[in-house]
Design an enzyme around this catalytic site. Sequence first.
Site, PDB file in Angstrom:
ATOM      1  CG  HIS A 162      -1.993  -1.075   1.270  1.00  0.00           C
ATOM      2  ND1 HIS A 162      -3.381  -0.811   0.572  1.00  0.00           N
ATOM      3  CD2 HIS A 162      -1.821  -2.288   1.532  1.00  0.00           C
ATOM      4  CE1 HIS A 162      -4.192  -1.872   0.725  1.00  0.00           C
ATOM      5  NE2 HIS A 162      -3.232  -2.830   1.041  1.00  0.00           N
ATOM      6  CG  ASP A 370      -0.019   9.198   0.970  1.00  0.00           C
ATOM      7  OD1 ASP A 370       0.237   8.174   1.541  1.00  0.00           O
ATOM      8  OD2 ASP A 370      -0.481  10.201   1.717  1.00  0.00           O
TER       9      ASP A 370
END
Length: 489
Positions: A162, A370
């Site tokens: 992720h 991110d």
Amino acid sequence: MRQSSLVVVANRLPLDDSAAPDGACEWRRSPGGLAGALHAILQQTPATWVGWDGTVGEARTLPDVGTLRLRPVALDEDETRGYYEGFANSTLWPLYHDAVEPPVFDRGWWETYRAVNRRFAEAAAEVAEPGATVWVQDYHLQLVPQLLRKLRPDLLIGFFLHVPFPPPELFMQLPRRVELLRGMLGADLVGFQRPQAAHNVAQLASKLLGAEGADDAIALEDRVVRTGAFPVSIDVAEMRSLSARPYVINQAKKLRHDLGSPKKVLLSVDRLDYTKGIEHRLTAYSELLRDGRVKVRDTVMVQVAVPSRERVETYRGLRDRIEREVGRINGEYGRVGEPAIHYLNQPFDRADLAALYQTADVMVVTPLRDGMNLVAKEFVAARRDDSGALVLSEFAGAAAELEDAFQVNPHDVDGLKETLLHAMSAAPADLARRMAAMRHYLTVHDIHAWAQDYLTTLSFSSQSRTASIGSGSSIRSWPSPGKSNGAAP
């Protein structure tokens, strides 16, 4: 222990930290988190979730959550410190986020990380029925795929990262780089948020393992590992339904009134983490106030910082710095009853978060790095009309999908200031065009499309166990990421 045909393996069980009054388990839905992303997929699908329940000591006996069985993995104090706070979040996390903070390399942490990964693999092997699909999640458990394959070669194993995967020159700093790479490549399919990550892994597999690799497949000894980008998303329909609830609508109206209805409201919702760019954001806003380009009488910032990893020293220091800076800005520029910044260091439930999304004129999502950032997607889905602006960091994975956001380099404070002003002053027609385009994209590329894409590709990846790159058409006949559900690549 009952066995399942689908097993999810993740660091944490998807449980609310505060127990329900009747002792039942409730699904944990933190903003933008893994549990929230998988909620829509697993709430109606019989499966078992293997994970830590967040407590130190013996694992609790936990009831099912709907159709989901819970298999807790116990961690003691030393393991929590070495595996979770240490190797996962003080070594891998900073390194995988472009070394925004210097990673710490501790040999003792590695041994604990490896031992805990083995325990997770053993738990997954125990609850998986013959030929089951096991879906391992994220950097905490990077060794599990290979360990699990040795225990249960009959299983179909997927791994999804992720967070970003770093460029080779950063990954090469890891003392245990070969073991970590082999651990991840124990899966049949390794999924990432962005295509560049798959390219990085192919380069590393060639350099460190002598493997023959491409961006979509890596030939490793007697099998082929499929790789690719599968950008994770949100349950758009659920967020839109939540945003239409009377409580949420009324709460949004109340918030607008309390914040000062004529004011422009800038909103940020982050985990309290040094990768999220909170300090850069505060600097930009402070300078706008200092230069008189933004005034407290007509603008207010709301910064939600959800507590995170509070036992890790780096995070405690970050919290102290942010709280001092918020206090300084409010002390210099605030007025009685009118702070420049409302700072909230607390969790928010989904309904109140949806109300905040509807309150904001400008959503400011400016991480330094991110993997995806689901908060940006939640904001777009939560808007019940075509108003509102999204300021989004170029270094969030979501930027590649939400091209109509006001994109910015958060390291460039001057550029961030100009982008904030541009978003605040944009014409309603421009905002409507941007929001409609982003909402349409998310409607097509929602969490269900993501899961279907990944799991369909994983089911084809079982062909790789005896294939080799360049040996025929079997690899090339597999569906490419983004194609199995009719979505655009």
